[in-house]
Design a protein around this motif. Sequence first.
Motif, PDB file in Angstrom:
ATOM      1  N   UNK A  58      -4.866  -2.449  10.221  1.00 12.05           N
ATOM      2  CA  UNK A  58      -5.197  -1.308   9.375  1.00 12.05           C
ATOM      3  C   UNK A  58      -5.149  -0.050  10.235  1.00 12.05           C
ATOM      4  N   UNK A  59      -4.137   0.793   9.989  1.00 14.46           N
ATOM      5  CA  UNK A  59      -3.910   1.966  10.832  1.00 14.46           C
ATOM      6  C   UNK A  59      -4.461   3.251  10.232  1.00 14.46           C
ATOM      7  N   UNK A  60      -4.850   3.229   8.938  1.00 25.25           N
ATOM      8  CA  UNK A  60      -5.369   4.434   8.314  1.00 25.25           C
ATOM      9  C   UNK A  60      -5.048   4.459   6.833  1.00 25.25           C
TER      10      UNK A  60
ATOM     11  N   UNK B  67      -7.291  -2.279  14.366  1.00 25.24           N
ATOM     12  CA  UNK B  67      -7.835  -3.619  14.111  1.00 25.24           C
ATOM     13  C   UNK B  67      -7.094  -4.377  13.021  1.00 25.24           C
ATOM     14  N   UNK B  68      -7.026  -5.692  13.200  1.00 29.32           N
ATOM     15  CA  UNK B  68      -6.608  -6.597  12.139  1.00 29.32           C
ATOM     16  C   UNK B  68      -7.780  -6.786  11.172  1.00 29.32           C
ATOM     17  N   UNK B  69      -7.540  -7.378  10.006  1.00 25.52           N
ATOM     18  CA  UNK B  69      -8.639  -7.630   9.068  1.00 25.52           C
ATOM     19  C   UNK B  69      -9.765  -8.476   9.651  1.00 25.52           C
ATOM     20  N   UNK B  70      -9.446  -9.331  10.637  1.00 27.51           N
ATOM     21  CA  UNK B  70     -10.486 -10.161  11.268  1.00 27.51           C
ATOM     22  C   UNK B  70     -11.277  -9.410  12.340  1.00 27.51           C
ATOM     23  N   UNK B  71     -10.952  -8.139  12.551  1.00 28.82           N
ATOM     24  CA  UNK B  71     -11.658  -7.317  13.522  1.00 28.82           C
ATOM     25  C   UNK B  71     -11.006  -7.241  14.883  1.00 28.82           C
ATOM     26  N   UNK B  72     -10.051  -8.105  15.167  1.00 32.33           N
ATOM     27  CA  UNK B  72      -9.382  -8.094  16.471  1.00 32.33           C
ATOM     28  C   UNK B  72      -8.506  -6.854  16.606  1.00 32.33           C
TER      29      UNK B  72
ATOM     30  N   UNK C 154      -4.873   2.651   0.767  1.00 31.12           N
ATOM     31  CA  UNK C 154      -5.532   3.696  -0.011  1.00 31.12           C
ATOM     32  C   UNK C 154      -6.940   3.980   0.494  1.00 31.12           C
ATOM     33  N   UNK C 155      -7.584   2.980   1.082  1.00 30.54           N
ATOM     34  CA  UNK C 155      -8.930   3.161   1.622  1.00 30.54           C
ATOM     35  C   UNK C 155      -8.922   2.915   3.126  1.00 30.54           C
ATOM     36  N   UNK C 156      -9.666   3.725   3.912  1.00 30.21           N
ATOM     37  CA  UNK C 156      -9.751   3.481   5.350  1.00 30.21           C
ATOM     38  C   UNK C 156     -10.759   2.394   5.704  1.00 30.21           C
ATOM     39  N   UNK C 157     -11.504   1.907   4.697  1.00 30.00           N
ATOM     40  CA  UNK C 157     -12.546   0.914   4.932  1.00 30.00           C
ATOM     41  C   UNK C 157     -11.959  -0.491   4.969  1.00 30.00           C
ATOM     42  N   UNK C 158     -12.266  -1.221   6.039  1.00 26.38           N
ATOM     43  CA  UNK C 158     -11.735  -2.572   6.177  1.00 26.38           C
ATOM     44  C   UNK C 158     -12.225  -3.492   5.072  1.00 26.38           C
ATOM     45  N   UNK C 159     -13.448  -3.295   4.596  1.00 22.49           N
ATOM     46  CA  UNK C 159     -13.975  -4.134   3.521  1.00 22.49           C
ATOM     47  C   UNK C 159     -13.125  -4.013   2.264  1.00 22.49           C
ATOM     48  N   UNK C 160     -12.539  -2.841   2.043  1.00 25.19           N
ATOM     49  CA  UNK C 160     -11.698  -2.609   0.872  1.00 25.19           C
ATOM     50  C   UNK C 160     -10.252  -2.998   1.135  1.00 25.19           C
ATOM     51  N   UNK C 161      -9.714  -2.612   2.280  1.00 24.04           N
ATOM     52  CA  UNK C 161      -8.284  -2.783   2.543  1.00 24.04           C
ATOM     53  C   UNK C 161      -7.938  -4.083   3.246  1.00 24.04           C
ATOM     54  N   UNK C 162      -8.875  -4.660   3.973  1.00 21.73           N
ATOM     55  CA  UNK C 162      -8.605  -5.911   4.681  1.00 21.73           C
ATOM     56  C   UNK C 162      -8.127  -7.017   3.767  1.00 21.73           C
ATOM     57  N   UNK C 163      -8.807  -7.279   2.631  1.00 18.87           N
ATOM     58  CA  UNK C 163      -8.323  -8.329   1.721  1.00 18.87           C
ATOM     59  C   UNK C 163      -6.924  -8.066   1.167  1.00 18.87           C
ATOM     60  N   UNK C 164      -6.573  -6.798   0.980  1.00 15.17           N
ATOM     61  CA  UNK C 164      -5.237  -6.477   0.483  1.00 15.17           C
ATOM     62  C   UNK C 164      -4.178  -6.822   1.529  1.00 15.17           C
ATOM     63  N   UNK C 165      -4.488  -6.527   2.781  1.00 18.02           N
ATOM     64  CA  UNK C 165      -3.566  -6.880   3.860  1.00 18.02           C
ATOM     65  C   UNK C 165      -3.411  -8.393   3.936  1.00 18.02           C
ATOM     66  N   UNK C 166      -4.508  -9.120   3.801  1.00 20.15           N
ATOM     67  CA  UNK C 166      -4.443 -10.576   3.854  1.00 20.15           C
ATOM     68  C   UNK C 166      -3.641 -11.142   2.686  1.00 20.15           C
ATOM     69  N   UNK C 167      -3.800 -10.565   1.490  1.00 20.59           N
ATOM     70  CA  UNK C 167      -3.012 -11.028   0.345  1.00 20.59           C
ATOM     71  C   UNK C 167      -1.523 -10.806   0.586  1.00 20.59           C
TER      72      UNK C 167
END
Length: 417
Positions: free
Chosen positions: A348-350, A263-268, A322-335
């Motif tokens: 987010x692959x893992x 999934x992408x940070x937006x869930x897609x 570092x985290x498998x949780x999208x709530x934690x890692x999604x914003x980092x990917x977006x930044x």
Amino acid sequence: MKRVIIYSIYLLATTACSGQSTSSTVKPGTYRAVLKTKGGDLPFGLDIQPTAGSSKTYTVFALNGNERLPMDPATVQGDSIRIPMALFESELIAKIEDNTLRGVWRRRRTAQQYQTLPFEAQHGQNYRFVKEAKGTAANLAGKWATDFGSKTGKVDTVNAVGVFNQKGNQVTGTFLTPTGDYRYLDGNVVGDSLFLSCFDGSHLFLFKAKHDPATKMLTGGFWEGVSGYESWVARFDPKAELPDPAKLTFLKPGSKTLNVSFPEPNGKVVSLADPRFKNKVTIVQILGSWCPNCMDETNFLSPWYKRNKQRGVEVLGLAFERSPEMAESGPKIERMKQRFKIDYPVVLAGTNDKAQASKALPDLNAVVAFPTTIIIDKKGQVRSIHTGFSGPGTGNYYDQYVDEFNRLIDKLLAEKI
């Protein structure tokens, strides 16, 4: 270390409370900055200038060799300045004292834990380790076969290649390894001793070594981050080379492509089987937002994709965080996407544990390094896997990589389906 942490907390509290008073002014210009590490002073440069059109923020660059690395906009509250590097969850926080900034560098490791080191910077200074040459410096320019962690004091295994340029007593260069490079190193030769350092918000590197002209050997220590240390030795060797990066990571027997769906940070959810990638040459980038070598590759790949996407190429970023949780890692990917203006999907692959990353990509023998670049042809078959990345700090090695990359893409685009 407890005293450093207490001082950091005190400084943060002071900064937060001092917003009620008149803000200090930071003198614009170049600063010689120093982090106080276990190996001694780790110097680097800062260029701090008022942001155009704003009276409250400053534009800051970290200076290492030829690199001017942009930090995030700095802000002043009361008598203190905060210089963040959000991509790496680190920041410099310092009290403004006329020509001096004095405070701490800190980096977030977990929700409640930070690494910290004392920091200070002096306005108007731009030397690295020494102000001027004293006596005759050894000439260390060239290639050095290097063994980090040598047990015998000899180069038993070449696990890195030092590449140095020298002008007078000033030295720039880097160490290449099978999984990437040490980015932009800058320093001096003082008599028979070599000193090199780098600070980019994530990497804190300090190298010291003694040169023996009789044996053409360097023997020294390497301090990394807050507590890392490793001994190293190097032998002057113009022919020093590393293992072929195209042979370290490979497909398992029976596999011809990657089967990925994340999934992408937006869930897609994005898969290589999606129509977007059909009949196109596709570059799969294994990376992490925390990884400076991945930053170097993304800094190349993002504008390259903008120039070439109309030719029938696509890119997919597989982020291992570092985290498998999208709530934690999604914003980092977006930044990361915002900082490098990335137009291609990054999923987010893992986690960035290499064993876990290898499980997430079962078609590969292993995930050996971040970054790793996989190139897939129009038929969906893997044609090349390149482990690691030689960034612009490696000079000719970077130029060679870019040339080979473009030649391969041109070849695959010319092939008929």
